[in-house]
Design a protein around this motif. Structure first.
Motif, PDB file in Angstrom:
ATOM      1  N   LYS A 124       0.830  -1.213   0.000  1.00  0.00           N
ATOM      2  CA  LYS A 124       0.000   0.000   0.000  1.00  0.00           C
ATOM      3  C   LYS A 124       0.862   1.260   0.000  1.00  0.00           C
ATOM      4  CE  LYS A 124      -3.382  -2.583   2.687  1.00  0.00           C
ATOM      5  NZ  LYS A 124      -4.300  -2.964   1.594  1.00  0.00           N
ATOM      6  N   ASN A 125       2.154   1.096  -0.183  1.00  0.00           N
ATOM      7  CA  ASN A 125       3.090   2.233  -0.142  1.00  0.00           C
ATOM      8  C   ASN A 125       3.662   2.538  -1.513  1.00  0.00           C
ATOM      9  OD1 ASN A 125       3.008   2.742   2.584  1.00  0.00           O
ATOM     10  ND2 ASN A 125       5.146   2.227   2.966  1.00  0.00           N
ATOM     11  N   TYR A 185      10.077   9.916  -7.585  1.00  0.00           N
ATOM     12  CA  TYR A 185       9.589  10.356  -6.258  1.00  0.00           C
ATOM     13  C   TYR A 185      10.065  11.798  -6.087  1.00  0.00           C
ATOM     14  CZ  TYR A 185       8.061   8.858  -1.503  1.00  0.00           C
ATOM     15  OH  TYR A 185       7.394   8.644  -0.318  1.00  0.00           O
ATOM     16  N   MET A 202      14.928  12.311  -2.840  1.00  0.00           N
ATOM     17  CA  MET A 202      14.561  10.894  -2.864  1.00  0.00           C
ATOM     18  C   MET A 202      15.312  10.188  -3.987  1.00  0.00           C
ATOM     19  SD  MET A 202      12.615  10.730  -0.268  1.00  0.00           S
ATOM     20  CE  MET A 202      11.620   9.236  -0.328  1.00  0.00           C
ATOM     21  N   GLY A 245      13.135   5.283   4.971  1.00  0.00           N
ATOM     22  CA  GLY A 245      12.452   4.334   5.854  1.00  0.00           C
ATOM     23  C   GLY A 245      11.091   4.763   6.347  1.00  0.00           C
ATOM     24  N   GLY A 246      10.334   5.495   5.543  1.00  0.00           N
ATOM     25  CA  GLY A 246       9.008   5.926   5.985  1.00  0.00           C
ATOM     26  C   GLY A 246       9.066   7.019   7.036  1.00  0.00           C
ATOM     27  N   GLY A 247      10.188   7.752   7.098  1.00  0.00           N
ATOM     28  CA  GLY A 247      10.283   8.847   8.062  1.00  0.00           C
ATOM     29  C   GLY A 247      11.408   8.656   9.048  1.00  0.00           C
ATOM     30  N   GLY A 248      12.452   8.051   8.669  1.00  0.00           N
ATOM     31  CA  GLY A 248      13.622   7.882   9.520  1.00  0.00           C
ATOM     32  C   GLY A 248      14.035   6.429   9.584  1.00  0.00           C
ATOM     33  N   SER A 258      10.555   4.545   1.182  1.00  0.00           N
ATOM     34  CA  SER A 258       9.421   5.453   1.187  1.00  0.00           C
ATOM     35  C   SER A 258       9.735   6.621   2.112  1.00  0.00           C
ATOM     36  CB  SER A 258       8.186   4.701   1.689  1.00  0.00           C
ATOM     37  OG  SER A 258       7.047   5.517   1.592  1.00  0.00           O
ATOM     38  N   TYR A 259       9.061   7.746   1.902  1.00  0.00           N
ATOM     39  CA  TYR A 259       9.318   8.904   2.763  1.00  0.00           C
ATOM     40  C   TYR A 259       8.245   8.984   3.842  1.00  0.00           C
ATOM     41  CZ  TYR A 259      11.012  13.554   3.995  1.00  0.00           C
ATOM     42  OH  TYR A 259      11.547  14.632   4.660  1.00  0.00           O
ATOM     43  N   THR A 260       8.361   9.984   4.685  1.00  0.00           N
ATOM     44  CA  THR A 260       7.331  10.296   5.669  1.00  0.00           C
ATOM     45  C   THR A 260       5.965  10.290   4.977  1.00  0.00           C
ATOM     46  OG1 THR A 260       8.921  11.662   6.817  1.00  0.00           O
ATOM     47  CG2 THR A 260       6.605  12.074   7.307  1.00  0.00           C
ATOM     48  N   PRO A 261       4.970   9.673   5.588  1.00  0.00           N
ATOM     49  CA  PRO A 261       3.684   9.478   4.873  1.00  0.00           C
ATOM     50  C   PRO A 261       2.832  10.742   4.760  1.00  0.00           C
ATOM     51  CG  PRO A 261       3.590   8.528   7.081  1.00  0.00           C
ATOM     52  CD  PRO A 261       5.006   8.961   6.870  1.00  0.00           C
ATOM     53  N   GLN A 313       1.482  11.733   1.946  1.00  0.00           N
ATOM     54  CA  GLN A 313       0.398  11.459   0.995  1.00  0.00           C
ATOM     55  C   GLN A 313      -0.282  10.177   1.453  1.00  0.00           C
ATOM     56  OE1 GLN A 313      -0.472  13.470  -1.474  1.00  0.00           O
ATOM     57  NE2 GLN A 313       1.238  14.891  -1.173  1.00  0.00           N
ATOM     58  N   THR A 331       0.461   5.766   1.164  1.00  0.00           N
ATOM     59  CA  THR A 331       1.377   5.363   2.233  1.00  0.00           C
ATOM     60  C   THR A 331       0.609   4.723   3.388  1.00  0.00           C
ATOM     61  OG1 THR A 331       1.307   7.672   2.963  1.00  0.00           O
ATOM     62  CG2 THR A 331       3.295   6.956   1.813  1.00  0.00           C
ATOM     63  N   THR A 367       2.828   2.367   5.676  1.00  0.00           N
ATOM     64  CA  THR A 367       3.577   3.007   6.757  1.00  0.00           C
ATOM     65  C   THR A 367       2.627   3.478   7.858  1.00  0.00           C
ATOM     66  OG1 THR A 367       5.297   3.724   5.222  1.00  0.00           O
ATOM     67  CG2 THR A 367       5.122   4.935   7.296  1.00  0.00           C
ATOM     68  N   THR A 390      12.300  14.294  10.920  1.00  0.00           N
ATOM     69  CA  THR A 390      12.588  12.879  10.717  1.00  0.00           C
ATOM     70  C   THR A 390      12.620  12.183  12.080  1.00  0.00           C
ATOM     71  OG1 THR A 390      13.826  13.155   8.671  1.00  0.00           O
ATOM     72  CG2 THR A 390      14.504  11.342  10.079  1.00  0.00           C
ATOM     73  N   ASN A 391      12.061  10.958  12.165  1.00  0.00           N
ATOM     74  CA  ASN A 391      12.143  10.242  13.439  1.00  0.00           C
ATOM     75  C   ASN A 391      12.826   8.900  13.233  1.00  0.00           C
ATOM     76  OD1 ASN A 391      10.023   8.933  12.157  1.00  0.00           O
ATOM     77  ND2 ASN A 391       8.478   9.715  13.516  1.00  0.00           N
ATOM     78  N   GLY A 446      11.232   5.916  11.844  1.00  0.00           N
ATOM     79  CA  GLY A 446      10.171   5.104  11.245  1.00  0.00           C
ATOM     80  C   GLY A 446      10.537   3.647  10.997  1.00  0.00           C
TER      81      GLY A 446
END
Lengths: 522, 125, 448
Positions: free
Chosen positions: A87-88, A96, A103, A302-305, C98-101, C103, C107, C110, C328-329, C331
């Motif tokens: 779903k990602n 991207y 990215m 990583g989806g935000g870190g 993938s980036y911070t969700p 959108q 996403t 995530t 950023t954390n 994730g």
């Protein structure tokens, strides 16, 4: 409205694209419950031995009740998270173009070496005699970062860009304190186009943030900056290339004026990818700059870190670098940790242990793979690609500023004026076309901003396809008849537009047995 | 008929005796979009003119609300915790934020009346 | 260069579309004095994948891997077995790249695992709400103090002498530069510290650790009552999150904020990072939390979905008034945590915790039998302090020379404190073996 009833009213539906299936799945798109809705007592995904019999030494503080964790077998766990992964959107799937996020391709050799026994499994407090290679590795990366930026020192421990900003601004505060000027210099200047982390960091340290205006070319207004500089100013925080994707052409005049006023120059290095290997920030008069290893040096987002945010420091700030750092003592590497007798006045400690070693390893692998020659090419290709997008779309969309841009190109929404289509609608329509949208509504200085950063990783034929897609969408929007279709987008993603107002008004931040979501009976 | 005045921050204040009721204008709620949360001040708090006393949030924005005059907060609109959307549907009615006892009504002299505010908003678009 | 798809012909074509002769023209805004004519001097050129791999093998060969040595080090980072499934899952490109969700339509993967993560954290800690992660436990502890200062509008933090010294150092650094006071207890080696009398009307929070840095397991219910009576918050730090499989959760002791280092579940030692900070609190303090939050909602078709929510607390909207500058954390480390904890489940986590406690008990019993060695702790989970008859640091070095990684000398983290120089901190997890314990005991007997 009661969410537990599902399929609530009040939200535009229009889901005619969805043929009903018994399962509500759509072929490869599998509807996936939460793990808490799947478990069975007695099921587990691990086999652990019976603990040996020993005396209980828990001081009578055993947990009384159940934790409430679900029990799933290994195949269920694998299927659950695999379905979620599908779903990602991700770099591995295509373009991207998220501006200011860089990215780029994330090479897998980086992942491999980070997992080597003797690197990935080391404890941070092993005797230093048993981690000589790890310390050497960190020092090697530090050497690359210092050389690429033309700066004499680097603090490696900050965990991410914002953490690096905190480190750099603390170093500035420390330098002011040493000069007896901290009480007097309470103002930090930052352009209105700055990342939100800049004012957040400065304010956390007790500074008052004063905005400095931009000129019509999207750069800092030098005259206004000079007028704002005075004995109350501690520092300027400036992103370069800036968040409009432009190089601050008067950067040397800016740093000279800042230094002449007794202030320091914090450079936000988020956009280092545009200049890596081609321009050294040290030559521009920068006093400190954080480097997002997860941007320029390809460590995965990583989806935000996790990220990593080493901070390079000028000679003026180097004495205040935080613990720990690594030094070579004869032929041995040693770590200067808290309390160690060292030169300078370390500002303290920002993070446990040595920093984001796993990110250091990946970044160094990336850097070695490119070398000095390849990194220069990275910057050139990134800038070339962004300018190619700008040139190809300047008749269709509206660039906010004249070129050349650096590694990202900024459009405003004037090409959408009177179409009924907003920047948000345009971005959501890109999702249906198979692209991740660009950064929207940032920077704040441009109306309906769309910030596109293609990076150096996209092949020309893929860039051409991307450009053709944006042209097609822009033409559809301008036709004036498709606003409703744009408003309904996306149609083909795992979820359509989500109700963020509902989420914020009645926050549900965890699963509870009572809020298991039920689709309404048909 | 109570006297309603406006600040250039798009707040309104309804003056009844020495009590003022404060909220945000229809124009302001429209600019914010769906209001999701209002942080209202506690009764008893003494505030100075121009002090930030409340925060109104939509999904993507947060705005500070400044005291239009000095005085003491006497009541906050508890209903907004459950139904912040009242700010959108009835900005001048059920969507009020707080009431305060005014220390010095002359502080309100510089504020706009309805006609002046309407002209002010018209000038913004 | 294998990562760069543009060919020389591509670059020529693109330059001609742009209408410039060379890429140098695109850099014309760079001041002449800062333009490098050639590549940066003094650095090598690019390498193939094989050469890169060899270079890292050479670095690895200069270290002693815990996989080949008896290993008993803890002190804030713990060696546990991580199932292969965890590492496979976090390397799936859809998660990894993938980036911070931002959108949510594309996403949900995530966002859903972060919602599951938040729920797991509340269950483990016994708290009502949790965020989507912090950088790690140490930075999370500092953020917790800042949050307590906001909630209480006070500016004095009491730090337990049982708190990890580096965590304390970070809070003190933050206090110095951000402008609040800290009062630190002296090293609580025996686990008998009582902070109740020190809590006053200026105290914003008391920060304790359980199990403590020295390994003691304590009940903080009375301290929580004292804090609340004085209008202060109790912050409980947990550096060994596996302990929550067995111990009474901080939420049941009355904690207001719980911060954990989550590394032990799903994340390898990695020489100190990246790790994952767990951050949980009570619902009434939800809007004062730092970091990202994922919430449940519905999409335009009425289907359940997840979004980032309450973002107005964060720096990208609130700027200088944000609750934290964090962006950023951690994730992907949170994903590793969630996958591992899902594999463990209720039964697995309980068993894992029992196993850790039992192994540490075995180690303590065996060390207590070594002449001159005294186990300090009456209580512990999987880590405890021993007093040696001589200074600990050289003992640890002597063990290392025998390729035994035999704990951390307390003096490494509390340098200059003569009262701790003979103390050694040792941990035993499920990875400890009888053979390893035999080697440690034999080694100690030789070097003492």
């Amino acid at each position: 409205m009661d969410r537990s009833q599902g399929r609530t009213g009040g939200i535009a539906s229009g889901s005619s694209h969805e043929a009903p299936t018994f399962t509500r799945n759509r072929a490869l798109q599998i509807e996936e419950p939460l793990i808490f809705e799947m478990g069975q007592p007695g099921r587990t995904g691990v086999d652990l031995p019976e603990p040996p019999k020993t005396r209980d030494r828990l001081n009578g503080l055993r947990r009384a009740g159940e934790i409430g964790l679900p029990g799933l077998s290994e195949p269920q766990v694998v299927q659950h998270f695999t379905r979620l992964s599908q779903k990602n959107y991700a770099i591995d799937m295509g373009v991207y173009p998220l501006g200011s996020c860089t990215m780029k391709h994330n090479p897998r050799i980086n992942e491999k070496v980070a997992r080597f026994a003797g690197i990935g499994d080391l404890h941070p407090l092993q005797p230093v005699s048993t981690v000589q290679g790890a310390l050497e590795l960190i020092d090697r990366l530090a050497h690359w970062l210092k050389t690429l930026t033309g700066m004499p020192a680097v603090a490696m421990s900050p965990a991410a860009g914002a953490h690096g900003e905190m480190c750099g601004m603390m170093a500035i505060a420390a330098a002011l304190e040493a000069k007896g000027e901290r009480a007097q210099r309470r103002t930090v200047l930052a352009p209105e186009s700055a990342h939100g982390t800049n004012p957040a960091t400065a304010a956390a340290l007790g500074f008052t943030v004063k905005p400095i205006p931009a000129n019509e070319r999207g750069r800092v207004d030098l005259a206004a900056l000079k007028a704002a500089l005075g004995p109350d100013v501690a520092a300027i925080m400036l992103t370069n290339p800036n968040t409009c994707g432009l190089f601050e052409s008067e950067i040397v005049e800016i740093s000279t004026a800042v230094h002449a006023a007794g202030a320091y120059f914090y450079c936000d290095g988020a956009n280092f990818n545009a200049i890596v290997g081609r321009v050294r920030p040290g030559d521009l008069g920068v006093d400190c700059m954080h480097i997002n290893l997860h941007k320029t040096f390809s460590t995965p987002h990583g989806g935000g870190g996790p990220g990593a945010g080493p901070v390079v420091l000028s000679a003026a700030l180097a004495p205040y670098a935080p613990y720990p750092w690594i030094v070579k003592n004869g032929d041995k590497w040693v770590v200067a940790e808290d309390g160690a007798k060292v030169e300078g006045q370390p500002l303290g400690r920002l993070k446990a242990f040595h920093g984001q070693m796993g990110m250091f390893t990946r970044a160094l692998a990336y850097i070695m793979s490119h070398g000095a020659d390849g990194l220069k090419q990275v910057a050139e290709d990134a800038v070339l690609s962004a300018n190619y997008v700008m040139a190809s779309l300047q008749e269709t969309m509206t660039p906010a500023f004249d070129g050349p841009c650096m590694h990202e190109v900024l459009f405003d929404d004037s090409f959408l004026k009177d179409t009924g289509v907003s920047t948000l609608d345009f971005a959501k329509a890109m999702i249906d076309e198979g692209y991740h949208p660009m950064t929207m509504y940032f920077p704040l200085v441009v109306h309906g901003a769309m910030l596109i950063e293609p990076t150096e990783s996209v092949a020309k034929e893929d860039l051409d396809q991307f450009i053709a897609t944006l042209k097609s969408l822009a033409q559809r929007a301008k036709s004036g008849t498709e606003a409703e279709a744009f408003k309904a987008a996306p149609l083909y993603s795992p979820r359509r537009r989500l109700d963020e107002t509902l989420a914020a008004r009645k926050p549900i931040l965890r699963w509870r047995p009572s809020n298991t979501f039920k689709e309404a009976a048909e | 008929m109570a006297d309603v005045k406006y600040t250039d921050e798009h707040e309104w204040i309804r003056i009844e005796g020495d009590v003022g009721t404060i909220g945000i204008s229809a124009y302001a709620q429209e600019q914010l979009g769906d209001v999701v949360f209002v942080d209202v001040p506690a009764a008893g708090r003494k505030v100075a003119k121009g002090e930030s006393v409340a925060v109104v949030e939509s999904v993507k924005a947060a705005s500070d609300i400044y005291a239009p005059a000095s005085g003491e907060i006497i009541e906050a609109n508890a209903g907004l915790a459950e139904t912040p959307g009242d700010v959108n549907t009835e900005p001048m009615g059920k969507g009020w934020f707080f009431k305060m006892k005014l220390a010095n009504k002359s502080e309100l002299d510089g504020l706009m009346d309805q006609a002046a505010y309407d002209a002010f908003v018209k000038g913004l678009s | 260069m294998r990562y760069l798809p543009l060919t020389a012909a591509d670059r020529r074509d693109m330059l001609s579309v742009i209408g410039v002769k060379s890429v140098d023209e695109l850099f014309r805004d760079v001041p002449q004095s800062a333009r490098l004519g050639a590549k940066v001097a003094g650095l090598p050129d690019h390498l193939g994948e094989l050469e890169v791999e060899r270079a890292f093998q050479a670095y690895a060969a200069k270290n002693v891997s815990p996989s080949v040595a008896p290993f008993f080090i803890g002190a804030g980072a713990y060696r546990h077995h991580v199932p292969a499934t965890v590492d496979y899952m976090i390397q799936r490109g859809e998660f990894l790249t993938s980036y911070t969700p931002y959108q949510p339509e594309i996403t949900q993967g995530t966002l859903q695992y972060l919602f599951e993560f938040q729920t797991q954290v509340t269950l483990l800690t016994g708290m009502e709400v949790a965020n989507a992660s912090m950088y790690d436990g140490s930075t999370g502890a500092s953020e917790a103090v800042l949050m307590a200062n906001r909630v209480t509008r006070r500016a004095k933090a009491l730090l337990s002498g049982g708190l990890h010294p580096q965590y304390r150092g970070i809070i003190e650094t933050t206090a110095h530069w951000q402008g609040f006071k800290t009062v630190s207890g002296k090293a609580d080696v025996e686990g008998l510290e009582d902070l109740i009398a020190a809590v006053d009307k200026e105290t914003s929070c008391v920060v304790v650790q359980n199990p403590s840095f020295f390994g003691h397991v304590r009940d903080f219910a009375k301290l929580a009552e004292a804090c609340h009576a004085a209008g202060a918050l109790l912050i409980v730090v947990v550096t060994e999150v596996v302990s929550l499989g067995l111990l009474k959760p901080p939420g049941e002791m009355g904690a207001d904020i719980v911060v954990c280092e989550g590394q032990s579940i799903g994340n390898g030692l990695g020489f100190g990072g990246p790790y994952v900070g767990l951050f949980a609190t009570k619902e009434k303090y939800m809007r004062q939390m730092p970091g990202r939050l994922v919430g449940e909602t519905v999409d335009a078709d009425g289907k359940r979905g997840f979004v980032l929510t309450l973002s107005t607390r964060e720096q990208h909207i609130r700027r200088e008034k944000a609750t934290s500058n964090i962006c950023t954390n951690a994730g992907l480390c949170a994903l590793a945590f969630t996958v591992h904890l899902t594999l463990l489940g209720e039964a697995g986590l309980t068993r894992l915790a029992e196993l850790n406690h039992a192994k540490a008990g075995q180690l303590a019993d065996r060390l207590a039998a070594v002449p001159g060695v005294k186990v300090v702790n009456a209580s512990f989970f999987n880590e405890f302090t021993v007093a040696l008859p001589k200074v600990a640091a050289p003992v640890v070095e002597a063990l290392a020379a025998k390729r035994i990684l035999g704990g951390v000398p307390v003096s490494r983290l509390l340098p200059g404190d003569a009262s701790v120089e003979k103390l050694l901190l040792l941990a035993a997890t499920e990875t400890a073996t009888d053979g390893g314990m035999d080697a440690l005991v034999a080694g100690l007997k030789e070097v003492l």
